[in-house]
Design a protein around this motif. Structure first.
Motif, PDB file in Angstrom:
ATOM      1  N   GLY A  57      60.618  44.223  59.688  1.00  0.00           N
ATOM      2  CA  GLY A  57      61.533  45.204  59.094  1.00  0.00           C
ATOM      3  C   GLY A  57      61.201  46.620  59.541  1.00  0.00           C
ATOM      4  N   ASN A  58      61.562  47.577  58.672  1.00  0.00           N
ATOM      5  CA  ASN A  58      61.425  49.005  59.021  1.00  0.00           C
ATOM      6  C   ASN A  58      60.000  49.401  59.354  1.00  0.00           C
ATOM      7  N   MET A  59      59.073  49.054  58.466  1.00  0.00           N
ATOM      8  CA  MET A  59      57.689  49.499  58.671  1.00  0.00           C
ATOM      9  C   MET A  59      57.051  48.784  59.861  1.00  0.00           C
ATOM     10  N   ALA A  60      57.343  47.480  59.991  1.00  0.00           N
ATOM     11  CA  ALA A  60      56.795  46.735  61.133  1.00  0.00           C
ATOM     12  C   ALA A  60      57.281  47.362  62.434  1.00  0.00           C
ATOM     13  N   SER A  62      57.046  38.149  63.599  1.00  0.00           N
ATOM     14  CA  SER A  62      57.804  37.018  63.061  1.00  0.00           C
ATOM     15  C   SER A  62      58.691  37.512  61.931  1.00  0.00           C
ATOM     16  N   ASP A  63      59.890  36.928  61.864  1.00  0.00           N
ATOM     17  CA  ASP A  63      60.844  37.319  60.820  1.00  0.00           C
ATOM     18  C   ASP A  63      61.926  36.241  60.745  1.00  0.00           C
ATOM     19  N   PRO A  64      62.385  35.904  59.516  1.00  0.00           N
ATOM     20  CA  PRO A  64      63.453  34.906  59.411  1.00  0.00           C
ATOM     21  C   PRO A  64      64.810  35.432  59.890  1.00  0.00           C
ATOM     22  N   SER A 112      58.215  31.743  63.420  1.00  0.00           N
ATOM     23  CA  SER A 112      56.983  31.096  62.969  1.00  0.00           C
ATOM     24  C   SER A 112      55.858  32.097  62.716  1.00  0.00           C
ATOM     25  N   ASN A 113      55.508  32.262  61.433  1.00  0.00           N
ATOM     26  CA  ASN A 113      54.406  33.169  61.089  1.00  0.00           C
ATOM     27  C   ASN A 113      53.082  32.683  61.670  1.00  0.00           C
ATOM     28  N   VAL A 114      52.858  31.360  61.569  1.00  0.00           N
ATOM     29  CA  VAL A 114      51.567  30.827  61.989  1.00  0.00           C
ATOM     30  C   VAL A 114      51.371  31.022  63.497  1.00  0.00           C
ATOM     31  N   ALA A 134      53.743  42.799  56.614  1.00  0.00           N
ATOM     32  CA  ALA A 134      54.765  43.841  56.449  1.00  0.00           C
ATOM     33  C   ALA A 134      56.021  43.306  55.785  1.00  0.00           C
ATOM     34  N   VAL A 135      55.838  42.341  54.854  1.00  0.00           N
ATOM     35  CA  VAL A 135      56.978  41.854  54.076  1.00  0.00           C
ATOM     36  C   VAL A 135      57.047  42.622  52.757  1.00  0.00           C
ATOM     37  N   LYS A 136      58.139  42.463  52.040  1.00  0.00           N
ATOM     38  CA  LYS A 136      58.264  43.090  50.715  1.00  0.00           C
ATOM     39  C   LYS A 136      57.277  42.436  49.741  1.00  0.00           C
ATOM     40  N   GLN A 166      57.546  41.056  46.893  1.00  0.00           N
ATOM     41  CA  GLN A 166      57.981  39.767  46.317  1.00  0.00           C
ATOM     42  C   GLN A 166      58.027  38.646  47.357  1.00  0.00           C
ATOM     43  N   GLN A 167      57.869  38.986  48.646  1.00  0.00           N
ATOM     44  CA  GLN A 167      57.894  37.973  49.717  1.00  0.00           C
ATOM     45  C   GLN A 167      56.481  37.576  50.162  1.00  0.00           C
ATOM     46  N   LEU A 168      55.468  38.281  49.618  1.00  0.00           N
ATOM     47  CA  LEU A 168      54.092  38.065  50.101  1.00  0.00           C
ATOM     48  C   LEU A 168      53.610  36.641  49.875  1.00  0.00           C
ATOM     49  N   SER A 203      47.199  44.697  55.291  1.00  0.00           N
ATOM     50  CA  SER A 203      48.370  44.724  54.410  1.00  0.00           C
ATOM     51  C   SER A 203      48.845  46.156  54.193  1.00  0.00           C
ATOM     52  N   ILE A 204      50.170  46.347  54.321  1.00  0.00           N
ATOM     53  CA  ILE A 204      50.772  47.637  53.961  1.00  0.00           C
ATOM     54  C   ILE A 204      51.631  47.473  52.714  1.00  0.00           C
ATOM     55  N   ILE A 205      51.460  46.327  52.033  1.00  0.00           N
ATOM     56  CA  ILE A 205      52.356  45.972  50.933  1.00  0.00           C
ATOM     57  C   ILE A 205      51.953  46.682  49.641  1.00  0.00           C
ATOM     58  N   ALA A 206      52.879  47.457  49.094  1.00  0.00           N
ATOM     59  CA  ALA A 206      52.595  48.222  47.880  1.00  0.00           C
ATOM     60  C   ALA A 206      52.170  47.278  46.767  1.00  0.00           C
ATOM     61  N   GLY A 207      51.084  47.605  46.101  1.00  0.00           N
ATOM     62  CA  GLY A 207      50.665  46.860  44.903  1.00  0.00           C
ATOM     63  C   GLY A 207      49.859  45.600  45.162  1.00  0.00           C
ATOM     64  N   MET A 226      48.043  51.930  52.273  1.00  0.00           N
ATOM     65  CA  MET A 226      49.284  52.470  51.705  1.00  0.00           C
ATOM     66  C   MET A 226      49.828  53.544  52.644  1.00  0.00           C
ATOM     67  N   PRO A 227      50.790  53.181  53.488  1.00  0.00           N
ATOM     68  CA  PRO A 227      51.398  54.190  54.367  1.00  0.00           C
ATOM     69  C   PRO A 227      52.535  54.929  53.645  1.00  0.00           C
ATOM     70  N   ASN A 228      53.211  55.846  54.324  1.00  0.00           N
ATOM     71  CA  ASN A 228      54.422  56.442  53.730  1.00  0.00           C
ATOM     72  C   ASN A 228      55.544  56.510  54.774  1.00  0.00           C
TER      73      ASN A 228
HETATM   74  N1  LIG Z   1      59.053  51.921  53.625  1.00  0.00           N
HETATM   75  C1  LIG Z   1      57.964  52.628  53.273  1.00  0.00           C
HETATM   76  O1  LIG Z   1      57.892  53.834  53.339  1.00  0.00           O
HETATM   77  C2  LIG Z   1      56.728  51.926  52.812  1.00  0.00           C
HETATM   78  C3  LIG Z   1      55.627  52.675  52.433  1.00  0.00           C
HETATM   79  C4  LIG Z   1      54.478  52.018  52.002  1.00  0.00           C
HETATM   80  C5  LIG Z   1      54.446  50.644  51.997  1.00  0.00           C
HETATM   81  N2  LIG Z   1      55.557  49.932  52.366  1.00  0.00           N
HETATM   82  C6  LIG Z   1      55.492  48.481  52.306  1.00  0.00           C
HETATM   83  O2  LIG Z   1      55.879  47.946  53.543  1.00  0.00           O
HETATM   84  C7  LIG Z   1      56.386  46.645  53.329  1.00  0.00           C
HETATM   85  C8  LIG Z   1      57.586  46.459  54.213  1.00  0.00           C
HETATM   86  O3  LIG Z   1      58.599  47.395  53.859  1.00  0.00           O
HETATM   87  P1  LIG Z   1      59.889  47.550  54.765  1.00  0.00           P
HETATM   88  O4  LIG Z   1      60.639  48.713  54.250  1.00  0.00           O
HETATM   89  O5  LIG Z   1      59.536  47.480  56.204  1.00  0.00           O
HETATM   90  O6  LIG Z   1      60.669  46.165  54.350  1.00  0.00           O
HETATM   91  P2  LIG Z   1      61.821  45.389  55.122  1.00  0.00           P
HETATM   92  O7  LIG Z   1      62.537  46.295  56.064  1.00  0.00           O
HETATM   93  O8  LIG Z   1      62.603  44.622  54.095  1.00  0.00           O
HETATM   94  O9  LIG Z   1      61.002  44.333  56.029  1.00  0.00           O
HETATM   95  C9  LIG Z   1      60.474  43.117  55.572  1.00  0.00           C
HETATM   96  C10 LIG Z   1      60.932  42.018  56.553  1.00  0.00           C
HETATM   97  O10 LIG Z   1      60.165  40.841  56.290  1.00  0.00           O
HETATM   98  C11 LIG Z   1      61.048  39.722  56.390  1.00  0.00           C
HETATM   99  N3  LIG Z   1      60.527  38.562  55.680  1.00  0.00           N
HETATM  100  C12 LIG Z   1      60.837  38.103  54.438  1.00  0.00           C
HETATM  101  N4  LIG Z   1      60.146  37.000  54.128  1.00  0.00           N
HETATM  102  C13 LIG Z   1      59.356  36.726  55.198  1.00  0.00           C
HETATM  103  C14 LIG Z   1      58.410  35.702  55.487  1.00  0.00           C
HETATM  104  N5  LIG Z   1      58.107  34.737  54.602  1.00  0.00           N
HETATM  105  N6  LIG Z   1      57.794  35.737  56.689  1.00  0.00           N
HETATM  106  C15 LIG Z   1      58.065  36.690  57.591  1.00  0.00           C
HETATM  107  N7  LIG Z   1      58.960  37.693  57.368  1.00  0.00           N
HETATM  108  C16 LIG Z   1      59.588  37.709  56.188  1.00  0.00           C
HETATM  109  C17 LIG Z   1      62.321  40.266  55.782  1.00  0.00           C
HETATM  110  O11 LIG Z   1      63.419  39.437  56.108  1.00  0.00           O
HETATM  111  P3  LIG Z   1      64.668  39.376  55.034  1.00  0.00           P
HETATM  112  O12 LIG Z   1      65.284  40.727  55.066  1.00  0.00           O
HETATM  113  O13 LIG Z   1      65.519  38.290  55.629  1.00  0.00           O
HETATM  114  O14 LIG Z   1      64.079  39.054  53.701  1.00  0.00           O
HETATM  115  C18 LIG Z   1      62.403  41.657  56.414  1.00  0.00           C
HETATM  116  O15 LIG Z   1      63.023  41.641  57.687  1.00  0.00           O
HETATM  117  C19 LIG Z   1      56.694  46.528  51.834  1.00  0.00           C
HETATM  118  O16 LIG Z   1      55.799  45.613  51.231  1.00  0.00           O
HETATM  119  C20 LIG Z   1      56.451  47.895  51.277  1.00  0.00           C
HETATM  120  O17 LIG Z   1      55.804  47.849  49.999  1.00  0.00           O
HETATM  121  C21 LIG Z   1      56.689  50.541  52.773  1.00  0.00           C
END
Ligand SMILES: NC(=O)c1ccc[n+]([C@@H]2O[C@H](COP(=O)([O-])OP(=O)(O)OC[C@H]3O[C@@H](n4cnc5c(N)ncnc54)[C@H](OP(=O)(O)O)[C@@H]3O)[C@@H](O)[C@H]2O)c1
Length: 268
Positions: free
Chosen positions: A14-17, A37-39, A57-59, A71-73, A75-77, A94-98, A118-120
């Motif tokens: 996603g965005n952060m990756a 990897s991403d679905p 494939s994550n593995v 770099a998933v949300k 709730q997806q961790l 991990s960059i996953i909040a919380g 914790m990035p921003n």
């Molecule tokens: N954005 C920020 O400024 C910021 C700052 C600090 C921390 N973070 C953390 O960074 C993380 C990512 O944020 P983001 O904004 O980049 O989110 P995002 O754009 O939603 O990216 C997450 C990606 O992971 C994919 N995904 C879902 N389940 C998966 C799985 N089982 N295996 C592999 N990939 C999977 C999602 O696909 P689907 O869309 O199909 O579900 C989505 O493309 C979050 O945990 C957030 O807490 C973000």
């Protein structure tokens, strides 16, 4: 850039990756040493456009990489972690909040090499700041590899994990406070008779320029503020009005509220 791992994968593209991948390419890593990897086929296609191998494939990507960015949300961790190598696998960043180090170890194995950060959002333009938990039990060389990856998208500071809620309240949520300040400055300019586009350009460049000046000079911001506040002048009049309106108290309350919210979300 020194200290980078030989190969990096992101779980989630996603965005952060994408910001991290772009940063690593800019830092000189070869596209062949990067994987994602991403679905979502659209996200995988975007990675391929950057020259990066992408799969569902994550593995597969995790096994091929020295360091894996989670770099998933939040709730997806849990679902993503269930697909990953445990214990003797790659370094997990991990960059996953919380998601605490304890949670990461529970999901990835007690002996897994994990580091929490914790990035921003300014990471999206390579101008982020990431706080990395320095007390997660990682070997210094592995911690340095994780920091090197994060330096590809901005600055890095090391903090104890217990400080990450305050980091979230300050630099995690901070960009939104600054956007609110820019909005208010712009609105104020319009109130004083400036065209909207002019007021916005003045507000944006003032915030950008002031931050750059503060960073480049290395001076205490209080010293810089005093230097531009001549007695009887315009700046002092403006600062006095800010003070009467409770500017400092409002900022303290914002960081306090966001920090407390981060603590609550981390427990849920
Ligand atoms: N954005 C920020 O400024 C910021 C700052 C600090 C921390 N973070 C953390 O960074 C993380 C990512 O944020 P983001 O904004 O980049 O989110 P995002 O754009 O939603 O990216 C997450 C990606 O992971 C994919 N995904 C879902 N389940 C998966 C799985 N089982 N295996 C592999 N990939 C999977 C999602 O696909 P689907 O869309 O199909 O579900 C989505 O493309 C979050 O945990 C957030 O807490 C973000």
């Amino acid at each position: 850039m020194t200290g980078l791992p030989r190969s990096v994968a992101t779980i989630g593209a996603g965005n952060m990756a994408e910001a991290i991948i772009v940063g690593l390419l800019r830092a000189g890593m070869a596209p062949e040493s990067l994987r994602a990897s991403d679905p979502d086929p659209g996200r995988r296609q975007r990675m391929r456009e950057l020259g990066v191998r992408a799969t569902e494939s994550n593995v597969e990507v995790a096994q091929a990489s020295e360091l894996v960015v989670l770099a998933v949300k939040p709730q997806q961790l849990e679902a993503a972690a269930a697909t990953l190598p445990r214990d003797g696998g790659p370094i997990y960043l991990s960059i996953i909040a919380g998601a605490t180090t304890a949670t990461l170890r529970r999901l990835l194995g007690a002996k897994a090499r994990v580091v929490r950060s914790m990035p921003n959002t300014p990471a999206l333009v390579g101008a982020g700041i990431t706080a990395v938990a320095s007390d997660g039990g990682l070997e210094p060389a592995d911690l340095e590899r994780a920091c090197a990856v994060l330096r590809a998208v901005g600055a890095v500071v090391l903090v104890p994990e217990s400080a990450l809620d305050a980091v979230t309240g300050l630099s995690g949520s901070g960009p939104a406070y600054v956007f609110a300040f820019i909005e208010a400055l712009t609105e104020a300019g319009v109130h004083e008779g400036l065209p909207l586009a002019t007021a916005r350009a003045l507000a944006l460049e003032t915030v950008h320029g002031a931050a750059r000046l503060a960073i480049a000079s290395g001076e205490d911001p209080a010293v810089l503020r005093e230097r531009v506040s001549s007695p009887g002048g315009t700046t002092l009049a403006g600062l006095a009005a800010l003070s009467v309106a409770g500017f400092r108290e409002a900022v303290l309350a914002a960081v306090r509220a966001a920090t407390e919210r981060s603590k609550v979300l981390g427990r849920s």
